[in-house]
Scaffold this motif. Structure first.
Motif, PDB file in Angstrom:
ATOM      1  N   PHE A  56     -26.488  -7.732  -7.107  1.00 18.40           N
ATOM      2  CA  PHE A  56     -25.996  -6.527  -7.417  1.00 18.40           C
ATOM      3  C   PHE A  56     -25.937  -6.345  -8.915  1.00 18.40           C
ATOM      4  O   PHE A  56     -25.935  -7.557  -9.553  1.00 18.40           O
ATOM      5  CB  PHE A  56     -24.268  -6.904  -7.049  1.00 18.40           C
ATOM      6  CG  PHE A  56     -24.255  -6.649  -5.664  1.00 18.40           C
ATOM      7  CD1 PHE A  56     -24.297  -5.343  -4.987  1.00 18.40           C
ATOM      8  CD2 PHE A  56     -24.145  -7.626  -4.617  1.00 18.40           C
ATOM      9  CE1 PHE A  56     -24.262  -5.390  -3.601  1.00 18.40           C
ATOM     10  CE2 PHE A  56     -23.813  -7.481  -3.434  1.00 18.40           C
ATOM     11  CZ  PHE A  56     -23.918  -6.623  -2.798  1.00 18.40           C
ATOM     12  N   CYS A  57     -26.295  -5.264  -9.393  1.00 17.30           N
ATOM     13  CA  CYS A  57     -26.516  -4.945 -10.818  1.00 17.30           C
ATOM     14  C   CYS A  57     -25.257  -5.794 -11.849  1.00 17.30           C
ATOM     15  O   CYS A  57     -24.036  -5.552 -11.316  1.00 17.30           O
ATOM     16  CB  CYS A  57     -26.734  -3.642 -11.009  1.00 17.30           C
ATOM     17  SG  CYS A  57     -26.640  -3.303 -12.894  1.00 17.30           S
ATOM     18  N   SER A  58     -25.564  -6.516 -12.713  1.00 12.81           N
ATOM     19  CA  SER A  58     -24.307  -7.181 -13.364  1.00 12.81           C
ATOM     20  C   SER A  58     -23.693  -6.083 -14.276  1.00 12.81           C
ATOM     21  O   SER A  58     -22.622  -6.521 -14.887  1.00 12.81           O
ATOM     22  CB  SER A  58     -25.190  -8.395 -14.359  1.00 12.81           C
ATOM     23  OG  SER A  58     -25.964  -7.628 -15.166  1.00 12.81           O
ATOM     24  N   ILE A  59     -24.283  -4.809 -14.428  1.00 10.90           N
ATOM     25  CA  ILE A  59     -23.297  -3.921 -15.256  1.00 10.90           C
ATOM     26  C   ILE A  59     -22.532  -2.937 -14.208  1.00 10.90           C
ATOM     27  O   ILE A  59     -21.290  -2.963 -14.245  1.00 10.90           O
ATOM     28  CB  ILE A  59     -24.321  -3.059 -15.886  1.00 10.90           C
ATOM     29  CG1 ILE A  59     -24.837  -3.842 -17.149  1.00 10.90           C
ATOM     30  CG2 ILE A  59     -23.452  -1.755 -16.773  1.00 10.90           C
ATOM     31  CD1 ILE A  59     -25.747  -3.054 -17.990  1.00 10.90           C
ATOM     32  N   CYS A  60     -23.343  -2.496 -13.220  1.00 13.15           N
ATOM     33  CA  CYS A  60     -22.459  -1.319 -12.596  1.00 13.15           C
ATOM     34  C   CYS A  60     -22.461  -1.654 -10.993  1.00 13.15           C
ATOM     35  O   CYS A  60     -21.943  -0.892 -10.176  1.00 13.15           O
ATOM     36  CB  CYS A  60     -23.449  -0.181 -12.439  1.00 13.15           C
ATOM     37  SG  CYS A  60     -24.941  -0.195 -11.591  1.00 13.15           S
ATOM     38  N   HIS A  61     -22.934  -2.892 -10.373  1.00 10.81           N
ATOM     39  CA  HIS A  61     -22.871  -3.274  -9.245  1.00 10.81           C
ATOM     40  C   HIS A  61     -23.461  -2.721  -8.047  1.00 10.81           C
ATOM     41  O   HIS A  61     -23.252  -2.739  -6.892  1.00 10.81           O
ATOM     42  CB  HIS A  61     -21.320  -3.380  -8.927  1.00 10.81           C
ATOM     43  CG  HIS A  61     -20.337  -4.260  -9.841  1.00 10.81           C
ATOM     44  ND1 HIS A  61     -20.143  -5.447  -9.949  1.00 10.81           N
ATOM     45  CD2 HIS A  61     -19.470  -3.615 -10.674  1.00 10.81           C
ATOM     46  CE1 HIS A  61     -19.584  -5.668 -10.907  1.00 10.81           C
ATOM     47  NE2 HIS A  61     -19.030  -4.634 -11.639  1.00 10.81           N
ATOM     48  N   ASN A  62     -24.390  -1.912  -8.652  1.00  9.21           N
ATOM     49  CA  ASN A  62     -25.448  -1.174  -7.554  1.00  9.21           C
ATOM     50  C   ASN A  62     -26.421  -2.266  -7.186  1.00  9.21           C
ATOM     51  O   ASN A  62     -26.480  -3.363  -7.564  1.00  9.21           O
ATOM     52  CB  ASN A  62     -26.136  -0.134  -8.522  1.00  9.21           C
ATOM     53  CG  ASN A  62     -27.080   0.730  -7.819  1.00  9.21           C
ATOM     54  OD1 ASN A  62     -27.292   0.708  -6.580  1.00  9.21           O
ATOM     55  ND2 ASN A  62     -28.010   1.481  -8.400  1.00  9.21           N
ATOM     56  N   ILE A  63     -27.257  -2.125  -6.032  1.00  8.86           N
ATOM     57  CA  ILE A  63     -28.171  -3.206  -5.687  1.00  8.86           C
ATOM     58  C   ILE A  63     -29.333  -3.160  -6.677  1.00  8.86           C
ATOM     59  O   ILE A  63     -29.406  -2.011  -7.185  1.00  8.86           O
ATOM     60  CB  ILE A  63     -28.752  -2.553  -4.419  1.00  8.86           C
ATOM     61  CG1 ILE A  63     -29.097  -1.076  -4.131  1.00  8.86           C
ATOM     62  CG2 ILE A  63     -28.348  -3.630  -3.293  1.00  8.86           C
ATOM     63  CD1 ILE A  63     -29.774  -0.947  -2.945  1.00  8.86           C
ATOM     64  N   GLU A  65     -33.221  -5.454  -7.936  1.00  2.00           N
ATOM     65  CA  GLU A  65     -34.028  -6.585  -7.770  1.00  2.00           C
ATOM     66  C   GLU A  65     -34.030  -7.549  -8.950  1.00  2.00           C
ATOM     67  O   GLU A  65     -34.560  -8.588  -8.708  1.00  2.00           O
ATOM     68  CB  GLU A  65     -35.295  -5.818  -7.691  1.00  2.00           C
ATOM     69  CG  GLU A  65     -35.546  -5.329  -6.248  1.00  2.00           C
ATOM     70  CD  GLU A  65     -36.785  -4.587  -6.154  1.00  2.00           C
ATOM     71  OE1 GLU A  65     -37.540  -4.838  -5.132  1.00  2.00           O
ATOM     72  OE2 GLU A  65     -37.011  -3.716  -6.647  1.00  2.00           O
ATOM     73  N   ASP A  66     -33.583  -7.078  -9.945  1.00  7.50           N
ATOM     74  CA  ASP A  66     -33.473  -7.924 -11.336  1.00  7.50           C
ATOM     75  C   ASP A  66     -31.872  -7.819 -11.603  1.00  7.50           C
ATOM     76  O   ASP A  66     -31.191  -7.527 -10.846  1.00  7.50           O
ATOM     77  CB  ASP A  66     -34.310  -7.369 -12.380  1.00  7.50           C
ATOM     78  CG  ASP A  66     -35.733  -7.443 -11.868  1.00  7.50           C
ATOM     79  OD1 ASP A  66     -36.269  -8.617 -11.595  1.00  7.50           O
ATOM     80  OD2 ASP A  66     -36.219  -6.203 -11.895  1.00  7.50           O
ATOM     81  N   GLU A  67     -31.660  -8.588 -12.900  1.00 10.81           N
ATOM     82  CA  GLU A  67     -30.328  -8.556 -13.439  1.00 10.81           C
ATOM     83  C   GLU A  67     -29.757  -7.092 -13.467  1.00 10.81           C
ATOM     84  O   GLU A  67     -28.474  -6.924 -13.061  1.00 10.81           O
ATOM     85  CB  GLU A  67     -30.402  -9.108 -14.731  1.00 10.81           C
ATOM     86  CG  GLU A  67     -29.295  -9.032 -15.894  1.00 10.81           C
ATOM     87  CD  GLU A  67     -28.298 -10.163 -15.467  1.00 10.81           C
ATOM     88  OE1 GLU A  67     -28.754 -11.169 -14.852  1.00 10.81           O
ATOM     89  OE2 GLU A  67     -27.013 -10.303 -15.849  1.00 10.81           O
ATOM     90  N   LEU A  68     -30.550  -6.244 -13.880  1.00 17.87           N
ATOM     91  CA  LEU A  68     -30.042  -4.707 -13.902  1.00 17.87           C
ATOM     92  C   LEU A  68     -30.670  -3.966 -12.900  1.00 17.87           C
ATOM     93  O   LEU A  68     -31.998  -3.913 -12.258  1.00 17.87           O
ATOM     94  CB  LEU A  68     -30.323  -3.958 -15.228  1.00 17.87           C
ATOM     95  CG  LEU A  68     -29.622  -4.812 -16.416  1.00 17.87           C
ATOM     96  CD1 LEU A  68     -30.056  -4.091 -17.738  1.00 17.87           C
ATOM     97  CD2 LEU A  68     -28.251  -5.026 -16.200  1.00 17.87           C
ATOM     98  N   CYS A  69     -29.933  -2.872 -12.417  1.00 21.24           N
ATOM     99  CA  CYS A  69     -30.608  -1.929 -11.465  1.00 21.24           C
ATOM    100  C   CYS A  69     -31.373  -1.053 -12.212  1.00 21.24           C
ATOM    101  O   CYS A  69     -31.282  -0.742 -13.163  1.00 21.24           O
ATOM    102  CB  CYS A  69     -29.388  -1.369 -10.609  1.00 21.24           C
ATOM    103  SG  CYS A  69     -28.617   0.101 -11.550  1.00 21.24           S
ATOM    104  N   LYS A  70     -32.002  -0.296 -11.215  1.00 24.32           N
ATOM    105  CA  LYS A  70     -33.193   0.727 -11.685  1.00 24.32           C
ATOM    106  C   LYS A  70     -32.364   1.786 -12.438  1.00 24.32           C
ATOM    107  O   LYS A  70     -32.996   2.416 -13.468  1.00 24.32           O
ATOM    108  CB  LYS A  70     -33.638   1.669 -10.472  1.00 24.32           C
ATOM    109  CG  LYS A  70     -34.597   0.717  -9.720  1.00 24.32           C
ATOM    110  CD  LYS A  70     -35.836   1.350  -9.364  1.00 24.32           C
ATOM    111  CE  LYS A  70     -36.947   0.419  -8.797  1.00 24.32           C
ATOM    112  NZ  LYS A  70     -37.244   0.337  -7.473  1.00 24.32           N
ATOM    113  N   VAL A  71     -30.998   2.363 -12.312  1.00 26.57           N
ATOM    114  CA  VAL A  71     -30.256   2.953 -13.049  1.00 26.57           C
ATOM    115  C   VAL A  71     -29.979   2.680 -14.357  1.00 26.57           C
ATOM    116  O   VAL A  71     -30.512   3.111 -15.323  1.00 26.57           O
ATOM    117  CB  VAL A  71     -29.119   3.714 -12.338  1.00 26.57           C
ATOM    118  CG1 VAL A  71     -28.283   4.807 -13.062  1.00 26.57           C
ATOM    119  CG2 VAL A  71     -29.188   4.357 -11.029  1.00 26.57           C
ATOM    120  N   CYS A  72     -29.544   1.444 -14.664  1.00 27.34           N
ATOM    121  CA  CYS A  72     -29.016   0.997 -15.932  1.00 27.34           C
ATOM    122  C   CYS A  72     -30.262   0.383 -16.636  1.00 27.34           C
ATOM    123  O   CYS A  72     -29.922   0.515 -17.792  1.00 27.34           O
ATOM    124  CB  CYS A  72     -28.080  -0.290 -15.567  1.00 27.34           C
ATOM    125  SG  CYS A  72     -26.543  -0.058 -14.914  1.00 27.34           S
TER     126      CYS A  72
END
Ligand SMILES: [Zn+2]
Length: 202
Positions: A56-63, A65-72
């Motif tokens: 889960f993205c560490s900022i927005c909790h989206n799925i 593959e890395d620390e951050l999601c594709k959106v963030c």
């Protein structure tokens, strides 16, 4: 006839999945039994890959593959437009409309009778995000579903923002189009688009 234990176990696994009843669980288990071994191996591999490689993205909790999601991690997204959704499926539904802002996934809605309280949702992380920004104005789009729980969750967040005195946050609520009691996950793209376009001050 009693089914072999391994098959019973597989049926039980299928039955524990959302929306799968006992009959479908049996059908799926027998399908696996008949299906080509290689195909099933690939299927098993994708299940483990999802579990191993996604988090889960560490900022927005989206799925992610890395620390951050594709959106963030996308520099082209509009960071002063933040859409609050109940779950990742709702995020995926809104993504399809071409929405260009960012998100915050709550991980559910408030439901005290079923033991879901504010501390069980990603509300604190949302409030810290809002507190630690340097934008002159952020539009917070409340896109929780139009159910009783979705409404009370949106209201709870709005009150918390007021209590914290965050003056640069303008809250809006998605407009009509999604029927009361409905879920964004099952709404078509045009309906979600209308609801987003028709959002009003909240
Ligand atoms: Zn993210």
């Amino acid at each position: 006839m009693k089914l072999p234990d391994s098959l019973i176990k597989l049926i039980e696994h299928f039955q524990s999945l959302p929306g799968v009843g006992p009959r479908s669980a049996e059908r799926l288990a027998f399908f696996i039994l008949k299906e080509d071994t290689q195909k099933i191996q690939n299927f098993i591999k994708s299940i483990s890959e999802v579990k191993e490689n996604l988090r889960f993205c560490s900022i927005c909790h989206n799925i992610a593959e890395d620390e951050l999601c594709k959106v963030c991690s996308d520099p082209l997204r509009n960071n002063n437009k933040l859409c609050v959704v109940e779950n990742i499926l709702n995020l995926v539904a809104i993504e399809k409309t071409g929405y260009d802002g960012i998100y915050h996934v709550l991980g559910g809605v408030l439901n005290p009778i079923h033991g879901v309280n504010p501390e069980n949702l990603n509300i604190d992380s949302l409030l810290s995000r809002l507190q630690n920004n340097s934008y002159e104005e952020i539009e917070l789009i409340m896109a929780t579903n139009p159910t009783m729980e979705g409404e009370s969750t949106a209201l709870f967040i709005k009150r918390r923002i007021e209590q914290l005195g965050l003056k640069n946050i303008k809250t809006t609520r998605i407009g009509r189009g999604i029927p009361t009691g409905g879920d964004l996950e099952f709404a078509d793209k045009a309906t979600i688009d209308n609801a987003l376009q028709g959002r009003r001050e909240y």
